[in-house]
Design a protein around this motif. Sequence first.
Motif, mmCIF file in Angstrom:
data_model
loop_
_atom_site.group_PDB
_atom_site.id
_atom_site.type_symbol
_atom_site.label_atom_id
_atom_site.label_comp_id
_atom_site.label_asym_id
_atom_site.label_seq_id
_atom_site.Cartn_x
_atom_site.Cartn_y
_atom_site.Cartn_z
ATOM 1 N N PRO A 70 32.310 84.473 -59.836
ATOM 2 C CA PRO A 70 31.824 85.394 -60.860
ATOM 3 C C PRO A 70 30.306 85.520 -60.777
ATOM 4 N N VAL A 71 29.835 86.725 -61.038
ATOM 5 C CA VAL A 71 28.403 87.016 -60.948
ATOM 6 C C VAL A 71 27.911 87.525 -62.292
ATOM 7 N N LYS A 72 26.754 87.043 -62.706
ATOM 8 C CA LYS A 72 26.081 87.578 -63.891
ATOM 9 C C LYS A 72 24.648 87.889 -63.487
ATOM 10 N N MET A 120 39.972 97.421 -50.903
ATOM 11 C CA MET A 120 39.433 96.486 -51.878
ATOM 12 C C MET A 120 39.942 96.854 -53.262
ATOM 13 N N SER A 121 40.260 95.854 -54.060
ATOM 14 C CA SER A 121 40.742 96.112 -55.399
ATOM 15 C C SER A 121 39.630 96.703 -56.256
ATOM 16 N N SER A 122 40.039 97.350 -57.327
ATOM 17 C CA SER A 122 39.072 97.975 -58.218
ATOM 18 C C SER A 122 38.150 96.913 -58.811
ATOM 19 N N PRO A 123 36.844 97.163 -58.845
ATOM 20 C CA PRO A 123 35.930 96.154 -59.395
ATOM 21 C C PRO A 123 36.173 95.920 -60.883
ATOM 22 N N LYS A 124 35.928 94.714 -61.300
ATOM 23 C CA LYS A 124 36.029 94.358 -62.714
ATOM 24 C C LYS A 124 34.620 94.052 -63.203
ATOM 25 N N LEU A 125 34.000 95.063 -63.803
ATOM 26 C CA LEU A 125 32.610 94.970 -64.216
ATOM 27 C C LEU A 125 32.495 95.079 -65.728
ATOM 28 N N ILE A 126 31.656 94.245 -66.305
ATOM 29 C CA ILE A 126 31.364 94.293 -67.738
ATOM 30 C C ILE A 126 29.877 94.551 -67.900
ATOM 31 N N THR A 186 35.095 90.570 -60.436
ATOM 32 C CA THR A 186 36.040 91.070 -59.441
ATOM 33 C C THR A 186 36.657 89.925 -58.643
ATOM 34 N N ASP A 187 35.841 88.973 -58.235
ATOM 35 C CA ASP A 187 36.309 87.793 -57.511
ATOM 36 C C ASP A 187 36.272 86.600 -58.451
#
Length: 242
Positions: free
Chosen positions: A67-69, A1-7, A62-63
């Motif tokens: 997108p999730v918030k 799995m690719s590295s997560p993109k989290l803010i 990440t996806d």
Amino acid sequence: MSSPKLIVHHLQIGQGERIPWLLEELNIPYELKLYKRSPLLSPPELQAVYPMGASPVLEDLTDPSNPVKIAESGAITDYIIHKYGNGRLALKPQDKNFADYLYWLHFANGSLQSGLFRRGMARGMVGEDDPRYKGQVARCDKMLSHIENRLQNNKWLAGEEFTAAETMTGWCFTTMRKFEPMDLTDYPGILAWLGRIGEREAYRRAMGKADPDLDIEQGISAKGPPMMEAFVKAMAMKPGSL
């Protein structure tokens, strides 16, 4: 799995510090966006991210198609642990201390944090001689004794293993004391636990990023950090009267 993109959106001097600490413990990469209080509550920039204006808020990009918030520190903690942490820092149902883990994970917001805030609000609204304030003091004393008893007999809240119960609870005894002071001199178990937290590199990294102006040593001390001036003024309290 690719590295997560989290803010992570963090209102400084606030409970949002839980999430950078959790991510540092799990060694999961993230982007941190900081917001200063103006002068006490969240600024318009954070309210534009999340209508409640509260912190923390996590964005998961990440996806791109989904997108999730998500807000609420407890919900974010569960989300990160189970989506990206491979269950680390949570105990499994088959673990003997699973119930302890769940209890202390949720005690942080369900009882401790809310109880301390009620005590502070009562002091500001009715004064320290009022029985309503004294009732809140008695309840908080009972909670502190409850936690003290746990930590005199266990290294960490869930037992011998460091878990997310620590990342959820730690701020109540450190930064939160800038809003509601607590002298922990009579609670050696809690102080020893805070000392162990202060030794964790992940905790120091997270605080250095999230609130670099806060003094970690003050936060984990018996007397705690000085109260936040804007909060003292908002509650019409004088620091010397506490």
